[in-house]
Design a protein around this motif. Structure first.
Motif, short mmCIF file in Angstrom:
data_model
loop_
_atom_site.label_atom_id
_atom_site.label_comp_id
_atom_site.label_asym_id
_atom_site.label_seq_id
_atom_site.Cartn_x
_atom_site.Cartn_y
_atom_site.Cartn_z
N ILE A 16 0.84 -1.20 0.00
CA ILE A 16 0.00 0.00 0.00
C ILE A 16 0.88 1.26 0.00
N SER A 17 2.04 1.20 0.65
CA SER A 17 2.90 2.39 0.74
C SER A 17 3.43 2.83 -0.62
N ILE A 18 3.42 1.94 -1.59
CA ILE A 18 3.87 2.32 -2.92
C ILE A 18 2.96 3.40 -3.51
N CYS A 19 1.74 3.49 -3.02
CA CYS A 19 0.81 4.53 -3.49
C CYS A 19 1.26 5.93 -3.09
N SER A 20 2.34 6.02 -2.32
CA SER A 20 2.82 7.33 -1.89
C SER A 20 3.29 8.18 -3.07
N PHE A 21 3.48 7.56 -4.22
CA PHE A 21 3.83 8.33 -5.41
C PHE A 21 2.76 9.38 -5.72
N PHE A 22 1.53 9.14 -5.29
CA PHE A 22 0.42 10.00 -5.66
C PHE A 22 0.04 11.03 -4.60
N THR A 23 0.81 11.11 -3.52
CA THR A 23 0.50 12.09 -2.48
C THR A 23 1.31 13.36 -2.68
N ARG A 24 0.82 14.41 -2.10
CA ARG A 24 1.46 15.71 -2.23
C ARG A 24 2.38 15.96 -1.04
N LYS A 25 3.57 16.44 -1.30
CA LYS A 25 4.55 16.71 -0.24
C LYS A 25 4.14 17.94 0.56
N GLN A 26 4.25 17.81 1.89
CA GLN A 26 4.02 18.94 2.78
C GLN A 26 5.36 19.29 3.41
N LYS A 27 5.95 20.40 2.99
CA LYS A 27 7.29 20.77 3.45
C LYS A 27 7.40 20.90 4.95
N SER A 28 6.34 21.31 5.62
CA SER A 28 6.40 21.54 7.06
C SER A 28 6.19 20.27 7.89
N LEU A 29 5.88 19.16 7.25
CA LEU A 29 5.60 17.92 7.96
C LEU A 29 6.89 17.15 8.21
N VAL A 30 7.20 16.94 9.50
CA VAL A 30 8.41 16.23 9.90
C VAL A 30 7.98 14.93 10.58
N VAL A 31 8.37 13.80 10.01
CA VAL A 31 8.00 12.49 10.55
C VAL A 31 9.24 11.89 11.22
N LEU A 32 9.06 11.40 12.45
CA LEU A 32 10.16 10.86 13.22
C LEU A 32 9.82 9.50 13.79
N LEU A 90 0.45 5.90 7.13
CA LEU A 90 1.03 5.73 5.80
C LEU A 90 0.94 7.00 4.98
N SER A 91 -0.21 7.67 5.00
CA SER A 91 -0.34 8.91 4.23
C SER A 91 0.52 10.02 4.81
N THR A 92 0.72 10.02 6.13
CA THR A 92 1.59 11.01 6.75
C THR A 92 3.03 10.79 6.31
N LEU A 93 3.49 9.56 6.35
CA LEU A 93 4.84 9.24 5.90
C LEU A 93 5.02 9.60 4.43
N ALA A 94 4.02 9.31 3.62
CA ALA A 94 4.10 9.57 2.18
C ALA A 94 4.17 11.06 1.85
N SER A 95 3.56 11.90 2.66
CA SER A 95 3.54 13.33 2.35
C SER A 95 4.56 14.14 3.15
N ALA A 96 5.43 13.46 3.91
CA ALA A 96 6.42 14.14 4.74
C ALA A 96 7.42 14.92 3.91
N GLY A 97 7.77 16.09 4.41
CA GLY A 97 8.84 16.87 3.80
C GLY A 97 10.19 16.45 4.34
N VAL A 98 10.21 16.02 5.60
CA VAL A 98 11.43 15.57 6.26
C VAL A 98 11.13 14.28 7.03
N ILE A 99 12.01 13.30 6.94
CA ILE A 99 11.88 12.04 7.68
C ILE A 99 13.15 11.85 8.49
N LEU A 100 13.00 11.69 9.81
CA LEU A 100 14.15 11.44 10.68
C LEU A 100 14.09 10.03 11.23
#
Length: 131
Positions: A16-32, A90-100
């Motif tokens: 399902i995470s492969i669908c992340s190609f179709f999500t929009r990036k949110q620059k301010s979203l930091v996933v940790l 999953l959608s949060t990870l897919a649209s993250a601007g930064v991943i730590l």
């Protein structure tokens, strides 16, 4: 050793995470996350707590551990932590601007990490302390 059903569930979420190609990036979203998606400690925890009240950046902790997610939510608010293996996680990870992360991609086991996000590994081992 994890159960076979655990691997099947993780492979399901990976597909399902492969669908992340179709999500929009949110620059301010930091996933940790840390320690293979099960812990709340180390460098990423400290960064998360410093960003919790940031006016622009929105930190969200992802974990496979339900009790940990509830604990973080009770301290920082209901949108501060999510289960990794959920549609919202999953959608949060897919649209993250930064991943730590702390342990390379094993912090997000079987998850497709979007290439358009900035991915930062916060090393914590002794060999890197002098590097």
């Amino acid at each position: 050793m994890p159960e076979r059903s655990s691997y099947i569930r993780q492979l399901f979420w990976f597909s399902i995470s492969i669908c992340s190609f179709f999500t929009r990036k949110q620059k301010s979203l930091v996933v940790l996350t840390s320690f293979h998606g099960d812990g709340f400690r180390g460098n990423t925890k400290e960064i998360f707590e410093k960003l919790a009240d940031h006016p622009f950046l929105k930190p969200i902790w992802l974990s496979r551990n339900k009790a940990l997610v509830h604990s973080i939510q009770s301290k920082h608010g209901s949108e501060s932590a999510l289960l990794t293996y959920s549609i919202k996680g999953l959608s949060t990870l897919a649209s993250a601007g930064v991943i730590l992360l702390t342990h390379v991609t094993s912090d997000y086991p079987f998850m497709f990490l979007p290439r358009r996000a900035v991915i930062i590994q916060s090393y914590h081992g002794l060999p890197t302390k002098t590097g």
